[in-house]
Scaffold this motif. Structure first.
Motif, short mmCIF file in Angstrom:
data_model
loop_
_atom_site.label_atom_id
_atom_site.label_comp_id
_atom_site.label_asym_id
_atom_site.label_seq_id
_atom_site.Cartn_x
_atom_site.Cartn_y
_atom_site.Cartn_z
N VAL A 62 -23.15 -7.18 1.01
CA VAL A 62 -21.96 -7.31 0.28
C VAL A 62 -21.94 -8.13 -1.03
N LYS A 63 -22.39 -9.21 -0.86
CA LYS A 63 -22.51 -10.23 -2.17
C LYS A 63 -23.38 -9.74 -3.08
N ARG A 64 -24.52 -9.13 -2.67
CA ARG A 64 -25.44 -8.73 -3.49
C ARG A 64 -24.80 -7.53 -4.40
N ILE A 65 -24.22 -6.60 -3.51
CA ILE A 65 -23.64 -5.31 -4.33
C ILE A 65 -22.62 -5.67 -5.42
N GLU A 66 -21.77 -6.70 -4.93
CA GLU A 66 -20.62 -7.16 -5.85
C GLU A 66 -21.12 -7.76 -7.07
N ARG A 67 -22.18 -8.48 -6.76
CA ARG A 67 -22.77 -9.12 -8.15
C ARG A 67 -23.44 -7.94 -8.90
N ALA A 68 -24.04 -6.75 -8.42
CA ALA A 68 -24.28 -5.68 -9.37
C ALA A 68 -23.25 -4.92 -10.09
N GLY A 69 -22.05 -5.18 -9.95
CA GLY A 69 -21.31 -4.95 -10.87
C GLY A 69 -20.23 -3.64 -10.00
N TYR A 70 -20.23 -3.58 -8.60
CA TYR A 70 -19.43 -2.58 -7.88
C TYR A 70 -18.19 -3.18 -7.36
N GLU A 71 -17.22 -2.31 -7.61
CA GLU A 71 -15.51 -2.84 -7.29
C GLU A 71 -15.16 -1.80 -6.15
N THR A 72 -14.32 -2.12 -5.24
CA THR A 72 -13.52 -1.26 -4.35
C THR A 72 -12.36 -1.22 -4.64
N ARG A 73 -11.91 0.03 -3.88
CA ARG A 73 -10.40 0.29 -4.05
C ARG A 73 -9.80 0.98 -2.57
N VAL A 74 -8.93 0.48 -1.93
CA VAL A 74 -8.39 1.11 -0.82
C VAL A 74 -7.13 1.64 -1.08
N ARG A 75 -6.91 2.84 -0.74
CA ARG A 75 -5.27 3.58 -0.91
C ARG A 75 -4.86 4.34 0.02
N ARG A 76 -3.60 4.49 0.23
CA ARG A 76 -3.33 5.76 1.07
C ARG A 76 -3.65 7.10 0.26
N VAL A 77 -3.82 8.23 0.76
CA VAL A 77 -3.79 9.59 0.20
C VAL A 77 -2.79 9.62 -0.74
N ARG A 78 -1.60 9.57 -0.03
CA ARG A 78 -0.50 9.79 -0.81
C ARG A 78 -0.28 9.16 -2.21
N ASP A 79 -0.85 8.09 -2.33
CA ASP A 79 -0.70 7.11 -3.57
C ASP A 79 -1.80 7.63 -4.61
N LEU A 80 -2.65 8.57 -4.29
CA LEU A 80 -3.78 8.98 -5.50
C LEU A 80 -3.19 10.17 -6.21
N GLY A 81 -3.70 10.25 -7.30
CA GLY A 81 -3.06 11.40 -8.15
C GLY A 81 -3.81 12.69 -7.72
N GLU A 82 -3.37 13.85 -8.00
CA GLU A 82 -4.11 14.93 -7.93
C GLU A 82 -5.50 14.99 -8.45
N GLY A 83 -5.64 14.73 -9.81
CA GLY A 83 -6.89 14.75 -10.38
C GLY A 83 -7.86 13.93 -9.63
N GLU A 84 -7.52 12.45 -9.48
CA GLU A 84 -8.53 11.78 -8.55
C GLU A 84 -8.91 12.42 -7.23
N LEU A 85 -8.14 13.04 -6.72
CA LEU A 85 -8.12 13.44 -5.24
C LEU A 85 -9.19 14.69 -5.26
N GLU A 86 -8.92 15.43 -6.70
CA GLU A 86 -9.95 16.66 -6.64
C GLU A 86 -11.26 16.04 -7.06
N ARG A 87 -11.41 15.13 -7.85
CA ARG A 87 -12.85 14.26 -7.78
C ARG A 87 -13.39 13.91 -6.56
N ILE A 88 -12.57 13.16 -5.96
CA ILE A 88 -13.10 12.56 -4.67
C ILE A 88 -13.37 13.80 -3.64
N ARG A 89 -12.43 15.15 -3.48
CA ARG A 89 -13.00 16.08 -2.69
C ARG A 89 -14.36 16.71 -3.02
N GLN A 90 -14.49 16.99 -4.36
CA GLN A 90 -15.76 17.45 -5.00
C GLN A 90 -16.84 16.65 -4.74
#
Length: 617
Positions: free
Chosen positions: A381-409
């Motif tokens: 986890v530390k190695r991946i975080e140093r490589a520039g990755y970040e994470t986001r954890v959210r409820r489905v209802r808090d996502l916009g339709e555009g982002e949800l469509e990108r995630i579905r695809q």
């Protein structure tokens, strides 16, 4: 006096020391087989009669000498026609044998219509009453035990038409070659194998081939080959254009009732939310306080997880499930139920249970990256975080339709197989408006070259497990991303869980986990080591050892899961059906456009229509 009365009511069998005497054996024979054994016996007998009819139509020898004069008074074309009829009836009876074993009513009707025709054909062509008498004896048995053949039709689709065409075509070609060669003593010359095969192909389409015969044998061969070709065409057309009997689907009303049950009792089973898959059917208890969801695969009525709802109402839902299985002659089975669920299933139905594997459950309060046991996960986890990755954890209802469509695809495109896998621990959809409580954990890399989904690199989707839990649904990642995306997102989800009121997280299911764990320890016996070796070998094609080791990284507690089954002989069939349901085996063949299934309105199961006053036909 009491002793004398007790002795006076003993049966003959008891008086002979528990050994059945001659009179008891006679009574048992006259009484006949047990009702539940009749369909299997009749199905086997039907297969034997079918083979006899095929042999009668193929081989012209061994005619009964005393009846041979009967042929001289028959019209000339009646013999070849009888041979073709006997052959056709035999093939159809072989096809019906499996349906009779499963007590199917339509198979019974077809067999009752075909057996007299086969008897007449055998008597006419072979001039022997033996084959005809066997067919008529089976007909009498079918009529006598007609009450044992009442099972309703299975779900079906038109792709079976193409499978029938391929299998029947191959079988007709092979059987046709036998027919042509069986009359070799009447052939003109010595045609080659290529000529005989050409003659078969021509004959299946109703044309005369290059092989010639003496006398009326050419008519017999032509009629038989033409019958095989016609039979292949008719059965294929019937399967292609018959009215469909589609598999039951979860209706909107059923889904609403299930969601209401999950709101009250969803915290009991981590697989509860997966009951909302819309390719499942459902039966409810008479009180409506419990339900069992299932799918029918290859004649197996496959439930998953525990029943939904109040435990006190589980027996009512289980009884409805078993009634539905009996009505269609399906093999009942449950995949992945808990220990409590297995106890209720076995107590209420008399079925058996077998440990299938373990579910990895992480208690959020006890999870930490500290310590030697978590060293590998922490470093990754530390190695991946140093490589520039970040994470986001959210409820489905808090996502916009555009982002949800990108995630579905992205989830669709990153899938590693042609078909969606999962049944017992997969929801089958992402970002549905009705699933607003689901969690989505995503990994992003802002400095990476933008792709079709922006900076999105990996996805984890969790479904609710009551009000304070989450159950892992799917893991998808961009194949070009750095290794360790799944570990990164699981850790992110566990660390963010308290913010969402989540106290427990269910990860993947590890099949045969205990065997793998015990087999690698010092002191394991040769049987256990051999079993573990087989599981490791099978892990080349199925994720058995890899899932166990991946789950073990997060130091979970292991909850056993069970498969519930009727008889040990059903286990191979249940296993194959489960592999189909989970997407590891795909028997669906691509169909021409005119054979593809048309859209149908969802059809509730038989109990659902019965509750509305209409029994499914």
């Amino acid at each position: 006096m009491e002793l004398w009365d007790a002795m006076s009511v003993r049966t003959d069998e008891e008086m002979s020391g528990g050994v059945p005497n001659r009179s008891s054996r006679v009574r048992r024979v006259l009484r006949g087989p047990r009702p539940e054994a009749v369909p299997v016996l009749v199905g086997r007998a039907c297969a034997v009669v079918g083979l006899l009819d095929i042999a009668a139509g193929v081989f012209p020898r061994f005619r009964h000498s005393r009846m041979h004069t009967f042929a001289e008074v028959l019209p000339g074309a009646l013999g070849p026609f009888a041979a073709a009829l006997s052959l056709s009836v035999g093939v159809l009876l072989l096809l019906l044998a499996h349906g009779l074993k499963r007590s199917k009513r339509r198979a019974w009707r077809c067999a009752v219509a075909l057996l007299p025709a086969g008897a007449v054909a055998q008597f006419t062509y072979r001039h022997s009453p033996l084959g005809a008498l066997i067919s008529l004896a089976l007909l009498v048995a079918l009529l006598r035990h007609r009450d044992q053949f009442a099972a309703l039709p299975d779900p079906r689709s038109r792709w079976r038409a193409l499978a029938n065409f391929v299998l029947m075509g191959a079988g007709s070609l092979a059987l046709g070659l036998v027919i042509v060669s069986a009359h070799s003593e009447r052939m003109v010359g010595d045609p080659s194998l290529a000529d005989r095969l050409t003659h078969v192909i021509y004959g299946l389409f109703g044309f005369e081939g290059p092989v010639d015969y003496q006398g009326d044998t050419s008519w017999t061969v032509a009629f038989s080959l033409g019958a095989l070709g016609l039979l292949t065409a008719i059965t294929t057309l019937y399967l292609a254009f018959r009215p469909e009997h589609p598999a039951a689907r979860l209706t909107e009303e059923d889904e609403a009732r299930l969601r209401a049950l999950l709101e009250k009792h969803g915290g009991r089973d981590s697989l509860g939310h997966f009951a909302l898959r819309r390719d499942k059917a459902v039966v409810f208890s008479p009180s409506g306080k419990a339900a069992v969801t299932y799918r029918v695969v290859s004649g197996v009525m496959l439930a998953s997880g525990d029943p939904i709802g109040d435990v006190e109402a589980w027996p009512g839902a289980i009884e409805r499930f078993m009634d539905e299985a009996r009505a269609h002659s399906w093999t009942p089975a449950v995949m992945g139920c808990s220990e409590t669920g297995g106890e209720v299933w076995t107590r209420e139905t008399g079925l058996d249970a077998l440990e299938l594997g373990d579910e990895a459950v992480v208690d959020v309060a006890d999870f930490s990256l500290a310590g030697r046991a978590m060293r590998n996960v922490r470093q990754m986890v530390k190695r991946i975080e140093r490589a520039g990755y970040e994470t986001r954890v959210r409820r489905v209802r808090d996502l916009g339709e555009g982002e949800l469509e990108r995630i579905r695809q992205a989830a669709e495109d990153w899938r590693g197989t042609d078909t969606e896998r999962g049944f017992s621990m997969a929801l089958g959809r992402v970002g549905d408006p009705a699933d607003g409580d689901c969690l989505i954990a995503t990994a992003h890399k802002a400095d990476a070259e933008p792709g079709p989904y922006g900076d999105l690199k990996a996805i984890l989707h969790f479904v609710p497990w009551g009000v304070d839990g989450a159950s892992l649904d799917l893991m998808r990642r961009d194949r070009s991303a750095d290794p360790g995306m799944n570990e990164l997102l699981i850790v992110a989800a566990l660390q963010a869980a308290p913010r969402f009121g989540i106290a427990r997280v269910s990860l993947n299911f590890a099949m045969f986990r205990s065997a793998l764990a015990r087999g690698e320890k010092i002191g394991a016996g040769p049987v256990l080591r051999a079993w573990r070796g087989l599981l490791v070998f099978l892990s080349r094609w199925f994720q058995i050892e890899s899932l166990y080791k991946f789950n073990a990284k997060f130091q979970p507690r292991w909850e056993p899961r069970f498969v519930v089954y009727r008889a040990s002989g059903d286990l191979p069939r249940i296993g194959f059906a489960a592999m189909q349901a989970e997407g590891f085996v795909n028997l669906a063949l691509p169909l021409p456009r005119f054979l593809r299934r048309r859209a149908h309105a969802p059809r509730p199961c038989a109990h659902g229509t019965a509750e509305r006053g209409v029994r499914a036909a």
